[in-house]
Design a protein around this motif. Sequence first.
Motif, PDB file in Angstrom:
ATOM      1  N   ASP A   1       0.836  -1.205   0.000  1.00 30.14           N
ATOM      2  CA  ASP A   1       0.000   0.000   0.000  1.00 30.14           C
ATOM      3  C   ASP A   1       0.870   1.253   0.000  1.00 30.14           C
ATOM      4  N   SER A   2       1.915   1.252   0.826  1.00 32.67           N
ATOM      5  CA  SER A   2       2.796   2.417   0.915  1.00 32.67           C
ATOM      6  C   SER A   2       3.550   2.649  -0.390  1.00 32.67           C
ATOM      7  N   ILE A   3       4.037   1.575  -0.999  1.00 33.12           N
ATOM      8  CA  ILE A   3       4.785   1.718  -2.255  1.00 33.12           C
ATOM      9  C   ILE A   3       3.906   2.362  -3.330  1.00 33.12           C
ATOM     10  N   LEU A   4       2.648   1.947  -3.419  1.00 34.43           N
ATOM     11  CA  LEU A   4       1.742   2.519  -4.421  1.00 34.43           C
ATOM     12  C   LEU A   4       1.494   4.000  -4.158  1.00 34.43           C
ATOM     13  N   ARG A   5       1.340   4.363  -2.875  1.00 31.39           N
ATOM     14  CA  ARG A   5       1.132   5.785  -2.572  1.00 31.39           C
ATOM     15  C   ARG A   5       2.390   6.592  -2.877  1.00 31.39           C
ATOM     16  N   LEU A   6       3.570   6.032  -2.604  1.00 29.83           N
ATOM     17  CA  LEU A   6       4.813   6.740  -2.901  1.00 29.83           C
ATOM     18  C   LEU A   6       5.001   6.936  -4.406  1.00 29.83           C
ATOM     19  N   MET A   7       4.573   5.963  -5.194  1.00 28.06           N
ATOM     20  CA  MET A   7       4.663   6.107  -6.644  1.00 28.06           C
ATOM     21  C   MET A   7       3.757   7.230  -7.134  1.00 28.06           C
ATOM     22  N   GLY A   8       2.647   7.452  -6.416  1.00 24.95           N
ATOM     23  CA  GLY A   8       1.725   8.527  -6.790  1.00 24.95           C
ATOM     24  C   GLY A   8       2.042   9.846  -6.120  1.00 24.95           C
ATOM     25  N   GLY A   9       2.980   9.822  -5.165  1.00 23.26           N
ATOM     26  CA  GLY A   9       3.353  11.045  -4.466  1.00 23.26           C
ATOM     27  C   GLY A   9       4.226  11.938  -5.340  1.00 23.26           C
ATOM     28  N   ILE A  10       3.967  13.228  -5.297  1.00 22.42           N
ATOM     29  CA  ILE A  10       4.680  14.177  -6.150  1.00 22.42           C
ATOM     30  C   ILE A  10       5.485  15.150  -5.296  1.00 22.42           C
ATOM     31  N   VAL A  11       6.759  15.344  -5.675  1.00 26.16           N
ATOM     32  CA  VAL A  11       7.589  16.378  -5.075  1.00 26.16           C
ATOM     33  C   VAL A  11       7.502  17.622  -5.957  1.00 26.16           C
ATOM     34  N   GLN A  12       7.200  18.764  -5.353  1.00 28.85           N
ATOM     35  CA  GLN A  12       7.180  20.028  -6.087  1.00 28.85           C
ATOM     36  C   GLN A  12       8.400  20.849  -5.668  1.00 28.85           C
TER      37      GLN A  12
END
Length: 313
Positions: free
Chosen positions: A60-71
């Motif tokens: 679950d965490s890996i999928l959220r990190l893949m969707g997480g964006i750094v601006q």
Amino acid sequence: MIKAGELVDVVEVTPLTLTDRKIYNLLIDNAQNNLAKPVEHSLSKEKLRQSRRGNEQVDDSILRLMGGIVQIKTERDGEPATIRVPLLGRNIIHDRKDGNFYYTFDPILRDVFMNSNVFARLKMSVMLSFSGKYGLALYEMIEKRINMRRTEEIFSIAHFRNLLGVPKDKLTTWHNLKTRAIDPAVAEVNQLATDFRVEITGLKTGRSFNEIKIQWWRTSPDGEEAAIVEHMYSKVGRKARREGTVEQIDFTAPKLEYLLSEIAMETARNILLKGSNRVGLQNAIQQWEEAFRYKEKPENPNGAFINFCKKIS
């Protein structure tokens, strides 16, 4: 562990959980010497597990990190611009429980790692001790700033919400933000950080709070000692101690886990991984501590724990 400053003051498009943040820090720490290189990194899934949910939670965490964006603020054609890049790139995970996780970082993010000149030096034991994601986010923010000449900084409330990772539809009033996010985060940081303290004050424009001021300072040896002692004991009761709802703490019998060296734990982990019973490291530590509950602590904790792991593996 060393974390680029650009990855500390992150604006999350998709809010991350506390576990997500901890796992991402473990991935960065594991890849430390090769962060800027176009290589595939690997880490055992066991080292990423943060709870009994095990592999499900990691996935679950890996999928959220893949969707997480750094601006990241930058310039393009001489004008201010913002780079948007995913936190985690292509990755592969073994299906079996004792398998590995293989992962990569986006090329633009690798450039950030290479060119960053501001870093947060996170203490792994402190980072893993946080029970609230707002506290962990604040801790990283101060670790990034603690060696700067200035000792305070002012943020708009909107920007500070983004840095803490508060969802847009949550804690929309100043009172709720302060009592449910800011105050608990400050209290947890001041309880767990071993070399500094932090204070946050709301700033008004007219009748409304529009900005916050963060102030930080290094602690005296007494303050450091109190935080270090706190890390020697179980998380159970930590919130009550932080809020002052317990009268006293018995500091005479630290958990045996904190007598173990990193080398001993890594040796034990490898023994357990090769064993037929598939016992996890934390499970083994709990069994070991239970076995010594009514006994004198071993003279050589590292050797005793390694031998224990050989027996149960």
